[in-house]
Scaffold this motif. Structure first.
Motif, PDB file in Angstrom:
ATOM      1  N   MET A  55      -5.528   6.546   0.536  1.00  0.00           N
ATOM      2  CA  MET A  55      -4.430   5.771   0.000  1.00  0.00           C
ATOM      3  C   MET A  55      -3.128   6.433   0.425  1.00  0.00           C
ATOM      4  O   MET A  55      -2.972   7.638   0.312  1.00  0.00           O
ATOM      5  N   SER A  56      -2.192   5.645   0.912  1.00  0.00           N
ATOM      6  CA  SER A  56      -0.903   6.195   1.327  1.00  0.00           C
ATOM      7  C   SER A  56      -0.074   6.582   0.107  1.00  0.00           C
ATOM      8  O   SER A  56      -0.331   6.126  -1.011  1.00  0.00           O
ATOM      9  N   PHE A  57       0.911   7.401   0.344  1.00  0.00           N
ATOM     10  CA  PHE A  57       1.812   7.811  -0.726  1.00  0.00           C
ATOM     11  C   PHE A  57       2.487   6.582  -1.323  1.00  0.00           C
ATOM     12  O   PHE A  57       2.580   6.431  -2.538  1.00  0.00           O
ATOM     13  N   GLN A  58       2.954   5.682  -0.453  1.00  0.00           N
ATOM     14  CA  GLN A  58       3.608   4.469  -0.936  1.00  0.00           C
ATOM     15  C   GLN A  58       2.640   3.624  -1.754  1.00  0.00           C
ATOM     16  O   GLN A  58       3.017   3.046  -2.771  1.00  0.00           O
ATOM     17  N   ALA A  59       1.388   3.574  -1.348  1.00  0.00           N
ATOM     18  CA  ALA A  59       0.388   2.800  -2.089  1.00  0.00           C
ATOM     19  C   ALA A  59       0.190   3.368  -3.494  1.00  0.00           C
ATOM     20  O   ALA A  59      -0.024   2.613  -4.448  1.00  0.00           O
ATOM     21  N   TYR A  60       0.260   4.685  -3.636  1.00  0.00           N
ATOM     22  CA  TYR A  60       0.183   5.282  -4.972  1.00  0.00           C
ATOM     23  C   TYR A  60       1.336   4.791  -5.843  1.00  0.00           C
ATOM     24  O   TYR A  60       1.148   4.442  -7.004  1.00  0.00           O
ATOM     25  N   LEU A  61       2.537   4.765  -5.284  1.00  0.00           N
ATOM     26  CA  LEU A  61       3.692   4.308  -6.060  1.00  0.00           C
ATOM     27  C   LEU A  61       3.599   2.817  -6.374  1.00  0.00           C
ATOM     28  O   LEU A  61       3.966   2.386  -7.468  1.00  0.00           O
ATOM     29  N   ASP A  62       3.093   2.035  -5.427  1.00  0.00           N
ATOM     30  CA  ASP A  62       2.916   0.602  -5.677  1.00  0.00           C
ATOM     31  C   ASP A  62       1.890   0.363  -6.777  1.00  0.00           C
ATOM     32  O   ASP A  62       2.074  -0.496  -7.638  1.00  0.00           O
ATOM     33  N   ALA A  63       0.807   1.127  -6.776  1.00  0.00           N
ATOM     34  CA  ALA A  63      -0.209   1.004  -7.821  1.00  0.00           C
ATOM     35  C   ALA A  63       0.348   1.462  -9.171  1.00  0.00           C
ATOM     36  O   ALA A  63       0.019   0.886 -10.216  1.00  0.00           O
ATOM     37  N   LEU A  64       1.191   2.473  -9.152  1.00  0.00           N
ATOM     38  CA  LEU A  64       1.850   2.941 -10.372  1.00  0.00           C
ATOM     39  C   LEU A  64       2.712   1.824 -10.954  1.00  0.00           C
ATOM     40  O   LEU A  64       2.705   1.586 -12.161  1.00  0.00           O
ATOM     41  N   GLU A  65       3.416   1.112 -10.093  1.00  0.00           N
ATOM     42  CA  GLU A  65       4.225  -0.019 -10.538  1.00  0.00           C
ATOM     43  C   GLU A  65       3.339  -1.110 -11.152  1.00  0.00           C
ATOM     44  O   GLU A  65       3.665  -1.662 -12.205  1.00  0.00           O
ATOM     45  N   ALA A  66       2.238  -1.405 -10.504  1.00  0.00           N
ATOM     46  CA  ALA A  66       1.324  -2.432 -11.024  1.00  0.00           C
ATOM     47  C   ALA A  66       0.768  -2.027 -12.392  1.00  0.00           C
ATOM     48  O   ALA A  66       0.641  -2.857 -13.291  1.00  0.00           O
ATOM     49  N   LYS A  67       0.478  -0.757 -12.562  1.00  0.00           N
ATOM     50  CA  LYS A  67      -0.087  -0.255 -13.820  1.00  0.00           C
ATOM     51  C   LYS A  67       0.939  -0.249 -14.950  1.00  0.00           C
ATOM     52  O   LYS A  67       0.622  -0.594 -16.082  1.00  0.00           O
ATOM     53  N   THR A  68       2.173   0.149 -14.638  1.00  0.00           N
ATOM     54  CA  THR A  68       3.192   0.327 -15.686  1.00  0.00           C
ATOM     55  C   THR A  68       4.089  -0.887 -15.874  1.00  0.00           C
ATOM     56  O   THR A  68       4.740  -1.013 -16.910  1.00  0.00           O
ATOM     57  N   GLY A  69       4.180  -1.736 -14.851  1.00  0.00           N
ATOM     58  CA  GLY A  69       5.116  -2.856 -14.899  1.00  0.00           C
ATOM     59  C   GLY A  69       6.543  -2.431 -14.607  1.00  0.00           C
ATOM     60  O   GLY A  69       7.480  -3.200 -14.789  1.00  0.00           O
ATOM     61  N   LYS A  70       6.712  -1.191 -14.153  1.00  0.00           N
ATOM     62  CA  LYS A  70       8.051  -0.660 -13.849  1.00  0.00           C
ATOM     63  C   LYS A  70       8.069  -0.118 -12.431  1.00  0.00           C
ATOM     64  O   LYS A  70       7.100   0.491 -11.982  1.00  0.00           O
ATOM     65  N   THR A  71       9.179  -0.325 -11.753  1.00  0.00           N
ATOM     66  CA  THR A  71       9.324   0.230 -10.412  1.00  0.00           C
ATOM     67  C   THR A  71       9.434   1.751 -10.516  1.00  0.00           C
ATOM     68  O   THR A  71       9.798   2.286 -11.575  1.00  0.00           O
ATOM     69  N   PRO A  72       9.174   2.444  -9.420  1.00  0.00           N
ATOM     70  CA  PRO A  72       9.374   3.896  -9.444  1.00  0.00           C
ATOM     71  C   PRO A  72      10.802   4.274  -9.848  1.00  0.00           C
ATOM     72  O   PRO A  72      11.001   5.230 -10.591  1.00  0.00           O
ATOM     73  N   ARG A  73      11.783   3.503  -9.404  1.00  0.00           N
ATOM     74  CA  ARG A  73      13.176   3.805  -9.775  1.00  0.00           C
ATOM     75  C   ARG A  73      13.380   3.653 -11.287  1.00  0.00           C
ATOM     76  O   ARG A  73      14.077   4.448 -11.915  1.00  0.00           O
ATOM     77  N   GLU A  74      12.777   2.632 -11.876  1.00  0.00           N
ATOM     78  CA  GLU A  74      12.881   2.449 -13.332  1.00  0.00           C
ATOM     79  C   GLU A  74      12.191   3.591 -14.074  1.00  0.00           C
ATOM     80  O   GLU A  74      12.697   4.067 -15.105  1.00  0.00           O
ATOM     81  N   LEU A  75      11.070   4.053 -13.553  1.00  0.00           N
ATOM     82  CA  LEU A  75      10.391   5.192 -14.175  1.00  0.00           C
ATOM     83  C   LEU A  75      11.206   6.469 -14.028  1.00  0.00           C
ATOM     84  O   LEU A  75      11.231   7.300 -14.942  1.00  0.00           O
TER      85      LEU A  75
END
Length: 96
Positions: free
Chosen positions: A1-21
């Motif tokens: 999994m790419s680094f970006q894919a981890y952040l995209d999955a984090l967004e899907a899980k939390t409902g928040k963008t990385p910037r919002e987190l």
């Protein structure tokens, strides 16, 4: 999994963008000096996020959106498109 894919999955899980987190982490007083375990615990307790995804977020909290060029342009499963991670969310990129 790419680094970006981890952040995209984090967004899907939390409902928040990385910037919002990142903004939420700042409100909580978390910064580059905060221990990884503290950040991982917050993400687990508040959002049900696993350690791998939490550590990807922690890297951004600690180091900013720039990552190593090690996997950029490769064909492996960990490949990223750029050394700059996109923090404004999947919708802002027009991707699915």
């Amino acid at each position: 999994m790419s680094f970006q894919a981890y952040l995209d999955a984090l967004e899907a899980k939390t409902g928040k963008t990385p910037r919002e987190l990142l903004a939420e982490a700042e409100v909580k007083g978390f910064d580059s000096l905060t221990r990884a375990g503290v950040v991982a615990e917050w993400l687990r307790d508040d959002y049900g996020v696993g350690r791998g995804h939490a550590m990807a977020f922690f890297h951004v909290l600690k180091n900013g959106p720039t990552i190593s060029a090690k996997h950029v342009g490769t064909t492996g499963s960990h490949r990223d498109e750029s050394t700059e991670l996109q923090l404004d969310g999947v919708a802002a990129r027009g991707s699915s």
